[in-house]
Design a protein around this motif. Structure first.
Motif, PDB file in Angstrom:
ATOM      1  N   VAL A 193       1.152  -1.219  -0.009  1.00 13.33           N
ATOM      2  CA  VAL A 193       0.077  -0.398  -0.117  1.00 13.33           C
ATOM      3  C   VAL A 193       0.621   1.306   0.026  1.00 13.33           C
ATOM      4  CG1 VAL A 193      -1.400   1.441   1.421  1.00 13.33           C
ATOM      5  CG2 VAL A 193      -1.821  -0.955   1.533  1.00 13.33           C
ATOM      6  N   ALA A 194       0.758   2.242  -0.758  1.00 12.91           N
ATOM      7  CA  ALA A 194       1.154   3.463  -0.681  1.00 12.91           C
ATOM      8  C   ALA A 194       0.262   4.527  -1.483  1.00 12.91           C
ATOM      9  CB  ALA A 194       2.451   3.517  -1.870  1.00 12.91           C
ATOM     10  N   GLY A 195       0.563   5.516  -1.222  1.00 12.71           N
ATOM     11  CA  GLY A 195      -0.583   6.800  -1.642  1.00 12.71           C
ATOM     12  C   GLY A 195      -2.090   5.959  -1.398  1.00 12.71           C
ATOM     13  N   ASP A 196      -1.815   5.326  -0.485  1.00  7.15           N
ATOM     14  CA  ASP A 196      -3.266   5.088  -0.100  1.00  7.15           C
ATOM     15  C   ASP A 196      -4.508   4.112  -1.291  1.00  7.15           C
ATOM     16  OD1 ASP A 196      -3.910   5.900   2.726  1.00  7.15           O
ATOM     17  OD2 ASP A 196      -4.744   7.564   1.994  1.00  7.15           O
ATOM     18  N   LYS A 197      -3.424   3.355  -1.879  1.00  5.24           N
ATOM     19  CA  LYS A 197      -3.862   2.536  -2.994  1.00  5.24           C
ATOM     20  C   LYS A 197      -2.742   1.459  -3.067  1.00  5.24           C
ATOM     21  CE  LYS A 197      -4.263   6.215  -6.729  1.00  5.24           C
ATOM     22  NZ  LYS A 197      -3.769   6.926  -7.783  1.00  5.24           N
ATOM     23  N   LEU A 198      -3.491   0.224  -3.500  1.00  2.00           N
ATOM     24  CA  LEU A 198      -3.197  -1.139  -2.850  1.00  2.00           C
ATOM     25  C   LEU A 198      -2.077  -1.327  -4.776  1.00  2.00           C
ATOM     26  CD1 LEU A 198      -2.812  -3.876  -2.117  1.00  2.00           C
ATOM     27  CD2 LEU A 198      -5.053  -4.428  -2.712  1.00  2.00           C
ATOM     28  N   TYR A 199      -1.128  -1.725  -4.888  1.00  2.00           N
ATOM     29  CA  TYR A 199      -0.426  -2.092  -5.584  1.00  2.00           C
ATOM     30  C   TYR A 199      -0.204  -3.474  -5.713  1.00  2.00           C
ATOM     31  CZ  TYR A 199       1.146   2.574  -6.416  1.00  2.00           C
ATOM     32  OH  TYR A 199       0.685   4.644  -6.867  1.00  2.00           O
ATOM     33  N   VAL A 200      -0.998  -4.408  -6.585  1.00  3.00           N
ATOM     34  CA  VAL A 200      -0.269  -5.651  -6.894  1.00  3.00           C
ATOM     35  C   VAL A 200       0.478  -6.015  -8.472  1.00  3.00           C
ATOM     36  CG1 VAL A 200      -1.712  -7.966  -7.460  1.00  3.00           C
ATOM     37  CG2 VAL A 200      -3.082  -5.405  -6.393  1.00  3.00           C
ATOM     38  N   ILE A 201       1.582  -6.465  -7.955  1.00  8.57           N
ATOM     39  CA  ILE A 201       2.713  -6.812  -8.627  1.00  8.57           C
ATOM     40  C   ILE A 201       2.812  -8.482  -8.835  1.00  8.57           C
ATOM     41  CG2 ILE A 201       5.177  -6.055  -9.075  1.00  8.57           C
ATOM     42  CD1 ILE A 201       4.801  -4.571  -6.771  1.00  8.57           C
ATOM     43  N   GLY A 202       2.996  -8.044 -10.129  1.00  6.06           N
ATOM     44  CA  GLY A 202       3.730 -10.063 -10.605  1.00  6.06           C
ATOM     45  C   GLY A 202       2.488 -11.134 -10.864  1.00  6.06           C
ATOM     46  N   GLY A 203       3.556 -11.661 -10.307  1.00  5.13           N
ATOM     47  CA  GLY A 203       2.328 -13.307 -10.208  1.00  5.13           C
ATOM     48  C   GLY A 203       2.734 -14.167 -11.073  1.00  5.13           C
ATOM     49  N   THR A 211       4.309  -9.725 -15.884  1.00  7.90           N
ATOM     50  CA  THR A 211       5.230  -8.513 -15.771  1.00  7.90           C
ATOM     51  C   THR A 211       4.320  -6.941 -15.147  1.00  7.90           C
ATOM     52  OG1 THR A 211       5.056  -7.364 -17.878  1.00  7.90           O
ATOM     53  CG2 THR A 211       6.620  -9.151 -17.088  1.00  7.90           C
ATOM     54  N   SER A 212       3.408  -7.692 -15.236  1.00 12.27           N
ATOM     55  CA  SER A 212       2.009  -5.859 -15.298  1.00 12.27           C
ATOM     56  C   SER A 212       1.879  -5.095 -13.559  1.00 12.27           C
ATOM     57  CB  SER A 212       0.851  -6.519 -15.558  1.00 12.27           C
ATOM     58  OG  SER A 212       0.029  -7.194 -14.855  1.00 12.27           O
ATOM     59  N   VAL A 213       1.930  -4.732 -12.948  1.00 11.88           N
ATOM     60  CA  VAL A 213       1.485  -3.997 -11.846  1.00 11.88           C
ATOM     61  C   VAL A 213       0.031  -3.334 -11.752  1.00 11.88           C
ATOM     62  CG1 VAL A 213       2.226  -2.392  -9.969  1.00 11.88           C
ATOM     63  CG2 VAL A 213       3.787  -3.648 -11.552  1.00 11.88           C
ATOM     64  N   CYS A 226      -0.120  -0.182 -14.241  1.00 12.37           N
ATOM     65  CA  CYS A 226       0.638   0.866 -14.041  1.00 12.37           C
ATOM     66  C   CYS A 226       2.395   0.262 -14.595  1.00 12.37           C
ATOM     67  CB  CYS A 226       0.954   0.742 -12.685  1.00 12.37           C
ATOM     68  SG  CYS A 226       0.418   1.748 -11.697  1.00 12.37           S
ATOM     69  N   SER A 227       3.236   0.715 -15.177  1.00 12.80           N
ATOM     70  CA  SER A 227       4.166   0.401 -15.246  1.00 12.80           C
ATOM     71  C   SER A 227       4.857  -1.362 -15.434  1.00 12.80           C
ATOM     72  CB  SER A 227       5.300   1.138 -15.441  1.00 12.80           C
ATOM     73  OG  SER A 227       5.166   3.128 -15.420  1.00 12.80           O
ATOM     74  N   GLU A 228       4.736  -1.913 -16.562  1.00 15.76           N
ATOM     75  CA  GLU A 228       5.203  -3.286 -16.683  1.00 15.76           C
ATOM     76  C   GLU A 228       6.355  -3.123 -16.097  1.00 15.76           C
ATOM     77  OE1 GLU A 228       3.825  -5.290 -19.383  1.00 15.76           O
ATOM     78  OE2 GLU A 228       1.559  -5.143 -19.318  1.00 15.76           O
ATOM     79  N   ARG A 229       7.151  -3.954 -15.507  1.00 14.87           N
ATOM     80  CA  ARG A 229       8.517  -4.595 -15.462  1.00 14.87           C
ATOM     81  C   ARG A 229       9.020  -4.688 -16.572  1.00 14.87           C
ATOM     82  NH1 ARG A 229      11.202  -5.654 -11.462  1.00 14.87           N
ATOM     83  NH2 ARG A 229      13.042  -7.346 -12.492  1.00 14.87           N
ATOM     84  N   ARG A 267       6.638   8.838  -9.920  1.00  9.63           N
ATOM     85  CA  ARG A 267       6.692   8.656 -11.404  1.00  9.63           C
ATOM     86  C   ARG A 267       6.694   7.742 -12.187  1.00  9.63           C
ATOM     87  NH1 ARG A 267      12.910  11.432 -10.672  1.00  9.63           N
ATOM     88  NH2 ARG A 267      12.582  13.308  -9.960  1.00  9.63           N
ATOM     89  N   GLY A 268       6.135   6.050 -11.919  1.00  7.89           N
ATOM     90  CA  GLY A 268       5.773   4.535 -12.215  1.00  7.89           C
ATOM     91  C   GLY A 268       6.908   4.389 -12.984  1.00  7.89           C
ATOM     92  N   GLU A 269       8.259   4.930 -12.699  1.00  8.22           N
ATOM     93  CA  GLU A 269       9.884   3.694 -13.057  1.00  8.22           C
ATOM     94  C   GLU A 269      10.095   3.147 -11.883  1.00  8.22           C
ATOM     95  OE1 GLU A 269      10.933   8.342 -15.334  1.00  8.22           O
ATOM     96  OE2 GLU A 269      11.964   7.750 -13.370  1.00  8.22           O
ATOM     97  N   TRP A 270      10.803   1.980 -12.459  1.00 10.53           N
ATOM     98  CA  TRP A 270      11.415   0.858 -12.046  1.00 10.53           C
ATOM     99  C   TRP A 270      12.991   1.532 -12.082  1.00 10.53           C
ATOM    100  CZ3 TRP A 270       9.312  -3.110  -9.197  1.00 10.53           C
ATOM    101  CH2 TRP A 270       8.039  -3.059 -10.209  1.00 10.53           C
ATOM    102  N   GLU A 271      13.800   1.100 -10.414  1.00  6.70           N
ATOM    103  CA  GLU A 271      14.845   1.046 -10.686  1.00  6.70           C
ATOM    104  C   GLU A 271      15.223  -0.051  -9.863  1.00  6.70           C
ATOM    105  OE1 GLU A 271      18.041   3.808  -7.860  1.00  6.70           O
ATOM    106  OE2 GLU A 271      16.491   4.534  -7.285  1.00  6.70           O
ATOM    107  N   ASP A 272      16.531  -0.169  -9.979  1.00  3.27           N
ATOM    108  CA  ASP A 272      17.624  -1.920  -9.908  1.00  3.27           C
ATOM    109  C   ASP A 272      18.880  -1.193  -8.615  1.00  3.27           C
ATOM    110  OD1 ASP A 272      18.850  -4.251  -9.518  1.00  3.27           O
ATOM    111  OD2 ASP A 272      19.931  -3.874 -11.241  1.00  3.27           O
ATOM    112  N   LYS A 273      18.475  -1.749  -7.824  1.00  4.64           N
ATOM    113  CA  LYS A 273      19.501  -1.862  -6.858  1.00  4.64           C
ATOM    114  C   LYS A 273      20.806  -2.922  -6.532  1.00  4.64           C
ATOM    115  CE  LYS A 273      17.575   2.401  -4.366  1.00  4.64           C
ATOM    116  NZ  LYS A 273      18.265   3.672  -4.279  1.00  4.64           N
TER     117      LYS A 273
END
Length: 348
Positions: A193-203, A211-213, A226-229, A267-273
């Motif tokens: 949960v971020a910004g009072d929204k539920l994000y569901v990633i992958g699966g 790859t979708s969100v 949202c932005s896909e992987r 921003r709808g962007e991915w960053e590799d850590k």
């Protein structure tokens, strides 16, 4: 103690950890009356600064059908056990925490049950079951309501086992309501949960690794993509720190190399850590974070439990990523080895 007025004594009792307040009621009639009415807990909740506790539960082998839980406070630096909750499932049990209660939803058996641990009264209780049996699903809390989506239902045929459906739990009514379904069927997904929204990633969605969100906005009552992987990922778990969702997982072609990536929800962007130094942190090349609980607490990312190739059991290890320093550290071990466990943060 007898000479202290009630308003002073209740402030002293408020410093007792919630899981020990039930035992304190047995000391004398006065303690019993003050604690039974919840005055000490209400005082502690009104203090200027609530303290975060990390709760980890489930995923323990050979525990005779009981859902074992324990909690950790960073300043104490040690783990405390919580009462066991009778449950038909001790693995893959998503959990969330708010308002002094720990909620455990669904589980490996796919039954729709929900158990609630009340920190004030030190007891587990049953709550209303979900409308649809599900396991390995998305789960999060927004403004005091529990949202679940997707997952796997073993009662359906293989073709229809993965779900798009979603529900919301209202604690004040002890009831579930149906929500609009997601756009794609998915199980074994990660959620935050971020910004009072539920994000569901992958699966997983037969026969694909997604790859979708997808994101659900309760105010709009609808799902958006949202932005896909860029490539499929098998995900261990994720947690949100502010607007950033930290995701632990790996490429399907290299599951032994676990990585950390961050999704910027603004921003709808991915960053590799980079790669997680699992062997260094866990002191063994044959240990893995698969089946661990991923939780955010006090601006840091906690990963508890995992799996061991030595004996096929779980891990008692806990590692932490500190974004401000871009550093990984290890914490004191849990009391139980855990695989396919769940975690949540509660403020007490």
């Amino acid at each position: 103690m007898d000479a202290l007025p009630d308003h002073i004594l209740v402030q002293c009792l408020a410093w007792l950890p919630p899981q020990h307040q039930a035992a304190a009621r047995l000391v004398c009639r006065r303690f019993h009356d003050l604690l039974r009415h919840g005055r000490a807990l209400r005082y502690s909740l009104c203090r200027s600064r609530l303290e975060p506790w990390l709760c980890v539960l489930g995923g323990v082998q050979e525990n005779k059908g009981h859902l074992l839980a324990e909690m950790y406070h960073p300043l104490e630096g040690r783990w405390r056990s919580l009462p066991a909750a009778p449950s038909s499932s001790c693995h893959n049990v998503p959990c969330v925490a708010f308002d002094g209660r720990l909620y455990v939803v669904g589980g490996f058996t796919g039954r729709p049950q929900m158990a609630v641990y009340d920190f004030e009264h030190n007891v587990w209780e049953e709550a209303a079951a979900m409308l649809e049996p599900r396991e390995a699903f998305a789960c999060g809390v927004i403004e005091g309501r529990i949202y679940v989506a997707g997952g796997l239902c073993r009662h359906y045929s293989t073709e229809n086992a993965r779900l798009r459906s979603a529900e919301v739990y209202h604690p004040e009514k002890n009831s579930w309501l149906r929500l609009p379904p997601m756009k794609e069927k998915r199980s074994c997904c990660a959620s935050a949960v971020a910004g009072d929204k539920l994000y569901v990633i992958g699966g997983y969605s037969t026969p694909l690794i997604l790859t979708s969100v997808e994101v659900f906005d309760p105010r709009e009552g609808s799902w958006e993509t949202c932005s896909e992987r860029q490539e499929p990922w098998i995900i261990v778990g994720c947690a949100a720190i502010g607007p950033f969702i930290y995701v632990v997982g790996s490429k399907f072609t290299d599951m032994d190399r676990l990585e950390l990536q961050v999704y910027d929800t603004i921003r709808g962007e991915w960053e590799d850590k980079g790669t997680i130094p699992v062997s260094k942190l866990l002191h063994g090349a044959r240990c893995s974070l698969w089946g661990s609980a991923v939780v955010a607490m006090a601006g840091n990312l906690y990963i508890a439990g995992g799996s061991s190739s030595y004996d096929g059991g779980g891990l008692d290890s806990v590692i932490v990523y500190i974004p401000a320093r871009r550093e990984w550290i290890s914490l004191p071990q849990m009391r139980s080895r855990r695989h396919a466990c769940a975690g949540a943060v509660i403020y007490l």
